[in-house]
Each structure stands twice: as structure tokens, then as C-alpha cells.
Scaffold this motif. Structure first.
Motif, PDB file in Angstrom:
ATOM      1  N   ASP A   1      44.744  39.890  37.498  1.00 20.73           N
ATOM      2  CA  ASP A   1      44.342  41.245  37.142  1.00 20.73           C
ATOM      3  C   ASP A   1      43.092  41.702  37.880  1.00 20.73           C
ATOM      4  N   HIS A   2      42.232  40.773  38.215  1.00 20.81           N
ATOM      5  CA  HIS A   2      40.987  41.108  38.893  1.00 20.81           C
ATOM      6  C   HIS A   2      40.714  40.072  39.980  1.00 20.81           C
ATOM      7  N   GLY A   3      40.002  40.519  41.016  1.00 21.95           N
ATOM      8  CA  GLY A   3      39.585  39.621  42.082  1.00 21.95           C
ATOM      9  C   GLY A   3      38.156  39.913  42.476  1.00 21.95           C
ATOM     10  N   LEU A   4      37.361  38.878  42.697  1.00 23.05           N
ATOM     11  CA  LEU A   4      35.943  39.001  43.062  1.00 23.05           C
ATOM     12  C   LEU A   4      35.663  38.100  44.253  1.00 23.05           C
ATOM     13  N   VAL A   5      34.805  38.579  45.117  1.00 25.50           N
ATOM     14  CA  VAL A   5      34.340  37.783  46.249  1.00 25.50           C
ATOM     15  C   VAL A   5      32.818  37.784  46.214  1.00 25.50           C
ATOM     16  N   ASP A   6      32.242  36.591  46.096  1.00 27.31           N
ATOM     17  CA  ASP A   6      30.782  36.406  46.104  1.00 27.31           C
ATOM     18  C   ASP A   6      30.418  35.606  47.344  1.00 27.31           C
ATOM     19  N   LEU A   7      29.561  36.177  48.166  1.00 29.16           N
ATOM     20  CA  LEU A   7      29.106  35.491  49.384  1.00 29.16           C
ATOM     21  C   LEU A   7      27.737  34.899  49.168  1.00 29.16           C
TER      22      LEU A   7
ATOM     23  N   THR B   1      37.143  34.526  43.309  1.00 28.24           N
ATOM     24  CA  THR B   1      37.482  34.370  41.888  1.00 28.24           C
ATOM     25  C   THR B   1      38.651  35.277  41.537  1.00 28.24           C
ATOM     26  N   PHE B   2      39.665  34.690  40.908  1.00 28.55           N
ATOM     27  CA  PHE B   2      40.786  35.441  40.352  1.00 28.55           C
ATOM     28  C   PHE B   2      40.701  35.375  38.830  1.00 28.55           C
ATOM     29  N   LEU B   3      40.987  36.507  38.173  1.00 36.17           N
ATOM     30  CA  LEU B   3      40.863  36.589  36.720  1.00 36.17           C
ATOM     31  C   LEU B   3      42.143  37.170  36.129  1.00 36.17           C
ATOM     32  N   ARG B   4      42.508  36.667  34.961  1.00 34.14           N
ATOM     33  CA  ARG B   4      43.707  37.132  34.259  1.00 34.14           C
ATOM     34  C   ARG B   4      43.357  37.586  32.848  1.00 34.14           C
ATOM     35  N   ALA B   5      44.100  38.565  32.375  1.00 32.11           N
ATOM     36  CA  ALA B   5      43.974  39.073  31.012  1.00 32.11           C
ATOM     37  C   ALA B   5      44.798  38.210  30.052  1.00 32.11           C
ATOM     38  N   PRO B   6      44.669  38.424  28.735  1.00 35.31           N
ATOM     39  CA  PRO B   6      45.436  37.603  27.778  1.00 35.31           C
ATOM     40  C   PRO B   6      46.942  37.718  27.925  1.00 35.31           C
TER      41      PRO B   6
ATOM     42  N   GLY C   1      37.654  41.491  28.849  1.00 32.96           N
ATOM     43  CA  GLY C   1      39.073  41.325  28.592  1.00 32.96           C
ATOM     44  C   GLY C   1      39.726  40.210  29.369  1.00 32.96           C
ATOM     45  N   THR C   2      39.000  39.535  30.252  1.00 37.91           N
ATOM     46  CA  THR C   2      39.573  38.412  30.986  1.00 37.91           C
ATOM     47  C   THR C   2      39.382  37.129  30.188  1.00 37.91           C
ATOM     48  N   VAL C   3      40.431  36.286  30.205  1.00 34.73           N
ATOM     49  CA  VAL C   3      40.375  35.036  29.452  1.00 34.73           C
ATOM     50  C   VAL C   3      40.722  33.821  30.305  1.00 34.73           C
ATOM     51  N   HIS C   4      41.214  34.056  31.527  1.00 35.90           N
ATOM     52  CA  HIS C   4      41.546  32.953  32.425  1.00 35.90           C
ATOM     53  C   HIS C   4      40.900  33.210  33.776  1.00 35.90           C
TER      54      HIS C   4
END
Length: 513
Positions: A317-323, A476-481, A456-459
């Protein structure tokens, strides 16, 4: 004899005659209503009875048959008459029923092979007064025997599960295979509602059974995903390929449904393999499309954002990139512990260089502390043990947290994300491998906010960004319930995406320098 006695005697005779008439009419009705053909002979071989079923099979009417002597010449060929008459004579002398197969002759001249059951007819005193012979066509009898044999085989030795469901949607007969699949004994299933056996999928099954009872069998098999009550704790879903057949009584003039025969086979392994192969094909296609689209981007940073957008489809559901940013300057007079963007890499252990993706790297709790002995310490104590060369991660790319849209490139503010020690992103960076984490049922509120992730992300799944032997940051990849937790196959796919994003970002950094 007086007049009164004469009148009583005549009335008694009339009643007896009436009783005999009633009995003969009842006997005629019973004979004509039989499913089997019947012919009866007197002791001298004269045909005394011939019912409608015998007329249907051979074509001779009752008027044409009754009164004839024997069957030779009209219902039996002369060549076969001696054997048939001998068999009937033997039945008159033998106790019980005698079974034979004869070839009779129909009125139109064709021969009919029949199976007969013959037995002597005895008077009240035990004297033999004739013989009756009930017969049916051999193929009809064979069809009946095959049906019985098939039914017994299905309920004993079939490799499919077979359950006979009555009109009340309750199991009436269950074979051994179905009992093993349902996890209970054959007799324990009988009469129980299906809801007591299945935790999930019972609504779909009952709907299919009701449709079959009302409309008949569907044209194709159905695949039902169910969960058994006995396995509800582990929730292992199973796929049963099911076929349904409506059962009707052959004795009724109009079809009256007796129930439904439910035949099923467990195809869970096959379906899971098909799903995994389909998922692999989809992900390979997404990687191919992302590569084609990124090749048209003049800016490598835009290409990295495109790779992230394609990876999110059907995956997260979401994606983040931290450098990672260069470490802060050391105080005057203090020698720095490392140089360059990968200064912390010299202090990694051999375990971190292998890309660990095990339970040791899973942060399933809600306090943000790392697993192992270090997780028992408080946040302040963990902060005092942080190395001087710990990475400082700055948010560079992020998918929209609200409405869906393309990945956004964030302005370089120079302020790192305040990840606490033991954060999954820091663990992934240090280990050079994926780290999976889930909130868990006992996690406190604000689990995502404590990790600086969208609400709202749990995974979560964190993967190190590596290019040309250097660590550039964390993806980072994130998933909702609504989605399942990340598994090892997801981690492998995330590493493939991370390699492409890292290459694009490395090119962008080189172009900027």
C-alpha cells in the motif's frame, strides 16, 4: 330347514362370493402394479396369470396368453422349450426360489434375454398346485446391479470425497475419503449442520446445494475454499473441487428430490502452485514494464520513482525510500571512525553480510526495540549503545499516504528521519538484508506512528539499497490490515526492486556530483 335359516345361509354364501371377488380384484391389481413381469402356471402347465409388465416386454396381451398350455411355440422357441419346461418343473419340486436366465420370444419375433425367479405355488395343505415365474430383462437387472455396485464403491473405495446431503442440507451418507477430509468419523457427521463442520465457506456450499435442489446440477465443477472447524486456530484454507448431482426418487411419478450427492477432491496444493506461478508471472511482467518505462526517463531519480510505483501494484500500500546522509562532523580533535557513505560497513559482522531474513530480524512487538538481548534494555540505554557511525537516513521518495497517486520526490531538507535504535529500517541497513515486521494482535496503538510510517499500516518490509558495493539507504514497503503479512517470496521480490532503485539513485548521485 326354516325360512330364516335358509335366508342366513344364502346371505353367508353371498358374502363369501363377494369376498372372493374382492380378493381376486385385489390380486389382479397387485399383479398389474408390479415392476417385474409375472407369469403363473397351473400344475398341468396352463398359463393362469399374465400381468401388464409381461405384456410390455413380450408384446402378448393377457387375453392372448392366459389359457395357453406352456410357452412352447409362441413365447419360447421350440428348440429352447425343453430346457425351460424342465427348469419350471424343477422349481415346483425344489424349496425356495430358483434363478435362471432364459431367452423368450416376443410377439414380433425378436428374442429377449430375461432373468427369472421361479417358485412353487402351494395350497393351504402344502400340495403343489402350480408355479409362478417373475422375470425382467437382463440388461435392466444388470443396470440395477451396476448402480448398486457403483454406489457401494463410491462410499467405500473412491479417491474422491462423496457426501449424500438430504433435503435439509445435512449429511446422510459419507464415504471414508470425505470423513478423512472433514476430520471426523463417518457416523459423527450424520445429521449435523454443515456450519458445525466448516468455519469458512459454509455459505457458498449451502448456496450451491440449494441451487442444485431447485434447478439441478450445474454444468461445470466448482472450486470452494473452506476452513474446517477443527483447524480454525491455524486457519489453513483448503480448496475443494466440487461437483453436485441432484438425486430423485425413481418410484415417484414426478421427480421428487431426495437430496444432493456432493463429490469433492482436495486440490489445495495445485491451486496454490497455480497462484504462485501467476504471481511470479505478474511480478516479472511488472519488472519488465518498469524497466521499459524507466529507460525513457532522462532523470535517474524519476526512474527510481517509477520503479517504486510499478512495484507497489498488487504488492503493498505504501513505499518509502530513505537515503543515508554523510555523518555529522566529528568534534575538534577527535578522529572520525569512518569515511564515505558506507562508513558503517567496516563494522558489520559476517551475519549481516549474508542478508539475514529470519525471525531474529522480525520486529513483531510494539515498542520499537530490537529483538534479542538488546531488546530488553530501555530506549535510553539502547541509545547510549548506538555506534558513532550509525546511519542517518533521510526521506527521499514516498508514495502518497492519502489518495492513490504517483510516488513523490521529497525536497532535500537535510533533516534525517528520527528512527529509534532497533528500527527495522536500521536493522535492514546494518544487515544488508530484508527485515519483516508486523504489528501483531497485542501491539499497542500508534504502532505505525512510532516507526514514522503512515497511519493504518500493520505490516512492514525493509530492504537495504546497495549499488557498486555501497549501501545507499533503505527501501520500505508497507501493507494495511486488509493484506497478509510479508513472506519470504515477498522479500525476494523486494530485493529485486531495491537493486533497480539503488542503481537509479546511484546514477542520480553520480550525475549530481
Amino acid at each position: 330347514m326354516t325360512a330364516s335359516s335358509a335366508s342366513s345361509a344364502s346371505s353367508a354364501s353371498a358374502r363369501c362370493a363377494g369376498d372372493e371377488t374382492d380378493d381376486s380384484g385385489l390380486l389382479a391389481a397387485l399383479l398389474d402394479g408390479m415392476d417385474a413381469a409375472l407369469v403363473a402356471f397351473a400344475a398341468d402347465g396352463t398359463v393362469t396369470h399374465w400381468n401388464h409388465e409381461a405384456e410390455r416386454i413380450l408384446g402378448w396381451t393377457t387375453a392372448e396368453a392366459v389359457g395357453r398350455t406352456g410357452l412352447a411355440g409362441w413365447a419360447v422357441r421350440k428348440e429352447d422349450a425343453d430346457g425351460i419346461e424342465a427348469a419350471l418343473a424343477a422349481a415346483m419340486r425344489a424349496p425356495g426360489r430358483q434363478v435362471h436366465e432364459f431367452a423368450l420370444l416376443a410377439k414380433d419375433g425378436h428374442r429377449v434375454l430375461v432373468r427369472t425367479q421361479s417358485s412353487a405355488v402351494r395350497a393351504p395343505g402344502g400340495r403343489v398346485v402350480g408355479v409362478y415365474c417373475a422375470f425382467s430383462e437382463v440388461h435392466t437387472q444388470l443396470d440395477l446391479e451396476r448402480s448398486i455396485a457403483l454406489s457401494e464403491a463410491l462410499f467405500e473405495d473412491a479417491s474422491w470425497g462423496v457426501v449424500l446431503i438430504d433435503a435439509d442440507l445435512r449429511p446422510a451418507v459419507v464415504n471414508a475419503h470425505a470423513a478423512r477430509a472433514l476430520g471426523v468419523g463417518r457416523t459423527a457427521l450424520l445429521g449435523r449442520p454443515l456450519g458445525e463442520l466448516l468455519a469458512q465457506g459454509v455459505e457458498e456450499l449451502e448456496c450451491a446445494l440449494q441451487h442444485v435442489l431447485a434447478e439441478g446440477a450445474p454444468p461445470a465443477v466448482a472450486e470452494l475454499w473452506v476452513t474446517l472447524r477443527s483447524e480454525e486456530a491455524g486457519v489453513p484454507r483448503r480448496c475443494w473441487r466440487s461437483g453436485f448431482v441432484r438425486l430423485s426418487s425413481p418410484m415417484a411419478e414426478e421427480p421428487v428430490p431426495l437430496g444432493v450427492a456432493w463429490l469433492f477432491q482436495d486440490v489445495t496444493d495445485t491451486k496454490r502452485t497455480e497462484q504462485e506461478n501467476s504471481l511470479l508471472r505478474f511480478r516479472a511482467q511488472q519488472l519488465h514494464r518498469a524497466g521499459r518505462a524507466a529507460a525513457e526517463c532522462p532523470d535517474p531519480s524519476e526512474a527510481a520513482a517509477l520503479h517504486l510505483d510499478f512495484a507497489l501494484a498488487g504488492f503493498a500500500d505504501h513505499g518509502l525510500v530513505d537515503l543515508v546522509t554523510p555523518p555529522a562532523p566529528a568534534p575538534f580533535g577527535k578522529l572520525p571512525e569512518g569515511t564515505g557513505l558506507d562508513a558503517a560497513g567496516a563494522e558489520d559482522t559476517g551475519e549481516g553480510a549474508q542478508g539475514v531474513d529470519g525471525t531474529d530480524g522480525v520486529d513483531a512487538g510494539g515498542d520499537g526495540a530490537p529483538s534479542g538481548a538488546g531488546g530488553a534494555a530501555s530506549g535510553a540505554e539502547a541509545g547510549r549503545r548506538v555506534r558513532a557511525g550509525a546511519p542517518r537516513l533521510m526521506r527521499t521518495l514516498a508514495s502518497p499516504a492519502g489518495a492513490p497517486g504517483p510516488t513523490e520526490t521529497l525536497a532535500a531538507a537535510g533533516i534525517p528521519v528520527p528512527y529509534v535504535p532497533g528500527h527495522p529500517a536500521l536493522q535492514a541497513y546494518e544487515r544488508r538484508g530484508p527485515v519483516r515486521t508486523s504489528a501483531g494482535p497485542a501491539s499497542p496503538g500508534g504502532w505505525a506512528a512510532a516507526r514514522h510510517w503512515p497511519d493504518g499500516t500493520v505490516h512492514g518490509l525493509c530492504v537495504a539499497l546497495c549499488s557498486r558495493g555501497r549501501r545507499l539507504g533503505v527501501l520500505t514497503f508497507l501493507r494495511a490490515p486488509a493484506r497478509r503479512p510479508f513472506d519470504r517470496a515477498d522479500a525476494d521480490y523486494a530485493e529485486e526492486v531495491a537493486a533497480r532503485i539503488a542503481a537509479a539513485l546511484d546514477l542520480a548521485g553520480a550525475a549530481a556530483r
